[in-house]
Design a protein around this motif. Sequence first.
Motif, PDB file in Angstrom:
ATOM      1  N   CYS A  28      -2.942  -6.367  -1.208  1.00  0.00           N
ATOM      2  CA  CYS A  28      -2.290  -5.199  -1.318  1.00  0.00           C
ATOM      3  C   CYS A  28      -3.282  -4.114  -2.074  1.00  0.00           C
ATOM      4  O   CYS A  28      -3.407  -3.072  -1.647  1.00  0.00           O
ATOM      5  CB  CYS A  28      -0.881  -5.030  -1.768  1.00  0.00           C
ATOM      6  N   SER A  29      -3.750  -4.540  -3.330  1.00  0.00           N
ATOM      7  CA  SER A  29      -4.358  -3.844  -4.133  1.00  0.00           C
ATOM      8  C   SER A  29      -5.731  -3.619  -3.523  1.00  0.00           C
ATOM      9  O   SER A  29      -6.246  -2.273  -3.432  1.00  0.00           O
ATOM     10  CB  SER A  29      -4.674  -4.307  -5.200  1.00  0.00           C
ATOM     11  N   LEU A  30      -6.293  -4.269  -2.730  1.00  0.00           N
ATOM     12  CA  LEU A  30      -7.435  -4.155  -2.046  1.00  0.00           C
ATOM     13  C   LEU A  30      -7.573  -3.024  -0.985  1.00  0.00           C
ATOM     14  O   LEU A  30      -8.124  -2.143  -0.535  1.00  0.00           O
ATOM     15  CB  LEU A  30      -8.354  -5.419  -1.368  1.00  0.00           C
ATOM     16  N   GLN A  31      -6.405  -3.119  -0.197  1.00  0.00           N
ATOM     17  CA  GLN A  31      -5.884  -2.137   1.012  1.00  0.00           C
ATOM     18  C   GLN A  31      -5.646  -0.833   0.314  1.00  0.00           C
ATOM     19  O   GLN A  31      -6.213   0.119   0.812  1.00  0.00           O
ATOM     20  CB  GLN A  31      -4.692  -2.573   1.598  1.00  0.00           C
ATOM     21  N   CYS A  32      -5.223  -0.747  -0.969  1.00  0.00           N
ATOM     22  CA  CYS A  32      -5.048   0.751  -1.550  1.00  0.00           C
ATOM     23  C   CYS A  32      -6.604   1.037  -1.997  1.00  0.00           C
ATOM     24  O   CYS A  32      -6.888   2.244  -1.831  1.00  0.00           O
ATOM     25  CB  CYS A  32      -4.409   0.374  -2.875  1.00  0.00           C
ATOM     26  N   SER A  33      -7.453   0.201  -2.528  1.00  0.00           N
ATOM     27  CA  SER A  33      -8.829   0.638  -2.692  1.00  0.00           C
ATOM     28  C   SER A  33      -9.304   1.253  -1.467  1.00  0.00           C
ATOM     29  O   SER A  33     -10.092   2.190  -1.681  1.00  0.00           O
ATOM     30  CB  SER A  33      -9.501  -0.556  -3.419  1.00  0.00           C
ATOM     31  N   ASP A  34      -9.125   0.332  -0.398  1.00  0.00           N
ATOM     32  CA  ASP A  34     -10.123   0.768   0.877  1.00  0.00           C
ATOM     33  C   ASP A  34      -9.452   2.191   1.346  1.00  0.00           C
ATOM     34  O   ASP A  34     -10.269   2.947   1.729  1.00  0.00           O
ATOM     35  CB  ASP A  34      -9.662  -0.099   1.963  1.00  0.00           C
ATOM     36  N   GLN A  35      -7.985   2.428   1.105  1.00  0.00           N
ATOM     37  CA  GLN A  35      -7.680   3.546   1.596  1.00  0.00           C
ATOM     38  C   GLN A  35      -8.174   4.834   0.719  1.00  0.00           C
ATOM     39  O   GLN A  35      -8.426   5.916   1.129  1.00  0.00           O
ATOM     40  CB  GLN A  35      -6.076   3.672   1.537  1.00  0.00           C
ATOM     41  N   ALA A  36      -8.263   4.451  -0.679  1.00  0.00           N
ATOM     42  CA  ALA A  36      -8.881   5.659  -1.429  1.00  0.00           C
ATOM     43  C   ALA A  36     -10.216   5.861  -1.382  1.00  0.00           C
ATOM     44  O   ALA A  36     -10.652   7.108  -1.075  1.00  0.00           O
ATOM     45  CB  ALA A  36      -8.656   5.039  -3.016  1.00  0.00           C
TER      46      ALA A  36
END
Length: 138
Positions: free
Chosen positions: A82-90
């Motif tokens: 989930c955190s990696l997905q947030c980082s990718d979106q950022a």
Amino acid sequence: MAEAAQARVQAAVESAVQGLEREQIRGMQGAMFRCSARCCEDTAASMQEVQRCIERCHAPLARAQAIVTAELEHFQDRLSRCSLQCSDQAKDALDSGGSEPRVRGQLDACLATCGEQHLRLVPAMAKKMREGLANIQQ
């Protein structure tokens, strides 16, 4: 904001694991030590027999620890994804020209959402661990 969500998740997981330790694992540890002591009291047994006996005594606790470890790793993997997905979106937002303060705010909000979502999963994870430990004790 994300740090507060992370702290809440960590506290909830620690509380769940401590409860399991008190309610189930500690009793298993006591049984393991008592069983091992009985193995050592058998003066007619060979050294290998005593060792096998001790290993049998340790097996339920080892299974219990494996259950808890596997569930915690699964939970951590989900949270990390989930955190990696947030980082990718950022990163994608920055690459498409988003302003850094705005993207940072979106990242923080996304990470906080991950934390809140996973906070709701802690009771189910604890229940699954509790049931797995109960099956070992039967």
